[in-house]
Write a protein that holds these residues in place. Structure first.
Motif, PDB file in Angstrom:
ATOM      1  N   ALA A   1       0.846  -1.190   0.000  1.00 56.52           N
ATOM      2  CA  ALA A   1       0.000   0.000   0.000  1.00 56.52           C
ATOM      3  C   ALA A   1       0.886   1.246   0.000  1.00 56.52           C
ATOM      4  CB  ALA A   1      -0.910   0.004   1.229  1.00 56.52           C
ATOM      5  N   LYS A   2       0.307   2.364  -0.417  1.00 56.95           N
ATOM      6  CA  LYS A   2       1.069   3.608  -0.448  1.00 56.95           C
ATOM      7  C   LYS A   2       1.502   3.993   0.969  1.00 56.95           C
ATOM      8  CE  LYS A   2      -3.196   6.291  -0.596  1.00 56.95           C
ATOM      9  NZ  LYS A   2      -3.990   7.242  -1.335  1.00 56.95           N
TER      10      LYS A   2
ATOM     11  N   LYS B   1       1.201   6.383   8.128  1.00 60.08           N
ATOM     12  CA  LYS B   1       1.520   7.479   9.043  1.00 60.08           C
ATOM     13  C   LYS B   1       0.522   7.501  10.194  1.00 60.08           C
ATOM     14  CE  LYS B   1       3.736  10.321   5.587  1.00 60.08           C
ATOM     15  NZ  LYS B   1       3.749  11.545   4.834  1.00 60.08           N
ATOM     16  N   PRO B   2       0.928   8.101  11.347  1.00 60.75           N
ATOM     17  CA  PRO B   2       0.016   8.211  12.484  1.00 60.75           C
ATOM     18  C   PRO B   2      -1.234   9.010  12.092  1.00 60.75           C
ATOM     19  CG  PRO B   2       2.252   8.752  13.125  1.00 60.75           C
ATOM     20  CD  PRO B   2       2.244   8.614  11.641  1.00 60.75           C
ATOM     21  N   PRO B   3      -2.347   8.771  12.694  1.00 60.54           N
ATOM     22  CA  PRO B   3      -2.550   7.972  13.896  1.00 60.54           C
ATOM     23  C   PRO B   3      -2.921   6.511  13.609  1.00 60.54           C
ATOM     24  CG  PRO B   3      -4.544   9.198  13.466  1.00 60.54           C
ATOM     25  CD  PRO B   3      -3.540   9.576  12.393  1.00 60.54           C
TER      26      PRO B   3
ATOM     27  N   GLY C   1       0.363  -4.946   6.083  1.00 59.00           N
ATOM     28  CA  GLY C   1       0.718  -4.000   5.027  1.00 59.00           C
ATOM     29  C   GLY C   1       2.200  -3.684   4.979  1.00 59.00           C
ATOM     30  N   VAL C   2       2.694  -3.440   3.779  1.00 57.44           N
ATOM     31  CA  VAL C   2       4.079  -3.041   3.546  1.00 57.44           C
ATOM     32  C   VAL C   2       4.028  -1.749   2.736  1.00 57.44           C
ATOM     33  CG1 VAL C   2       6.252  -3.669   2.438  1.00 57.44           C
ATOM     34  CG2 VAL C   2       4.876  -5.432   3.538  1.00 57.44           C
TER      35      VAL C   2
ATOM     36  N   ARG D   1       5.466   5.917  -3.581  1.00 54.00           N
ATOM     37  CA  ARG D   1       5.017   6.107  -4.965  1.00 54.00           C
ATOM     38  C   ARG D   1       5.804   7.185  -5.684  1.00 54.00           C
ATOM     39  NH1 ARG D   1      -0.917   7.550  -4.758  1.00 54.00           N
ATOM     40  NH2 ARG D   1      -0.159   8.872  -3.094  1.00 54.00           N
ATOM     41  N   PHE D   2       6.511   8.015  -4.935  1.00 49.88           N
ATOM     42  CA  PHE D   2       7.231   9.123  -5.551  1.00 49.88           C
ATOM     43  C   PHE D   2       8.739   8.912  -5.572  1.00 49.88           C
ATOM     44  CE2 PHE D   2       3.301  10.756  -3.642  1.00 49.88           C
ATOM     45  CZ  PHE D   2       2.650  11.112  -4.810  1.00 49.88           C
ATOM     46  N   ASN D   3       9.173   7.725  -5.175  1.00 47.73           N
ATOM     47  CA  ASN D   3      10.588   7.386  -5.168  1.00 47.73           C
ATOM     48  C   ASN D   3      11.094   7.317  -6.597  1.00 47.73           C
ATOM     49  OD1 ASN D   3      13.061   5.812  -5.088  1.00 47.73           O
ATOM     50  ND2 ASN D   3      12.482   5.187  -3.023  1.00 47.73           N
TER      51      ASN D   3
END
Length: 186
Positions: free
Chosen positions: A60-61, A66-68, A78-79, A83-85
């Protein structure tokens, strides 16, 4: 606790697994389809729990992690991918296979629940680049089966490989059959 809920749910609704379940395989890409309903995700978690395949992850993106609530996605298997790398998705995931002694992911070849004009190709190129087998799993809502196909490795004949994939997935009916893949098989 969830394991018992899923087990009872699948038993009461009459679902069963057929075909070779990849319990001892350390590295593979599981291609799951036809993806025609949001309930496919629930069914995927249910089958993964009941068949004791918790080692299978999903991609997944990274923004979802990210929190929370990011910890929930990690806990669910999930791993995250960036996407912008500058490295593309295929390279990122292939590298995960190379870096890990045991790594399995599940992907939908459609990439969406909508009717598609073609399958996405990322899963295929990841399998080829990482030299890992593809395990196909069909959610057959007509017969209430999680239907596994024998694993296979990509070949030099990409068209024949995709034909094999489409033939397998068009042999079953998803929850919304009109969104299936039959129209792609020529």
């Amino acid at each position: 606790m969830l394991h018992y809920f899923f087990k009872i749910y699948l038993k009461l609704t009459g679902w069963k697994a057929t075909g070779p379940v990849p319990k001892d395989l350390k590295k593979f890409i599981m291609v799951v389809g036809p993806h025609t309903s949001s309930s496919d995700v629930f069914m995927g978690f249910a089958f993964r729990s009941v068949l004791k395949l918790k080692h299978i992850k999903f991609i997944a993106k990274q923004e979802l992690f990210k929190p929370p609530f990011g910890f929930l996605f990690r806990q669910a298997g999930g791993v995250p991918v960036d996407r912008f790398n500058k490295n593309n998705f295929v390279d990122q995931v292939a590298e995960m296979f190379i870096q890990n002694e045991s790594f399995a992911i599940a992907l939908s070849p459609e990439g969406t629940r909508k009717k598609v004009d073609r399958l996405r190709t990322g899963f295929y190129h990841i399998a080829k680049k990482a030299n890992v087998p593809i395990v196909m799993l069909a959610f057959d809502f007509e017969h209430k089966e999680f239907r596994f196909a024998p694993l296979f490795f990509t070949t030099d004949d990409e068209a024949a490989d995709y034909n094999k994939i489409l033939t397998f997935f068009t042999s079953v009916k998803g929850k919304n059959p009109e969104l299936g893949l039959e129209h792609l098989l020529n």
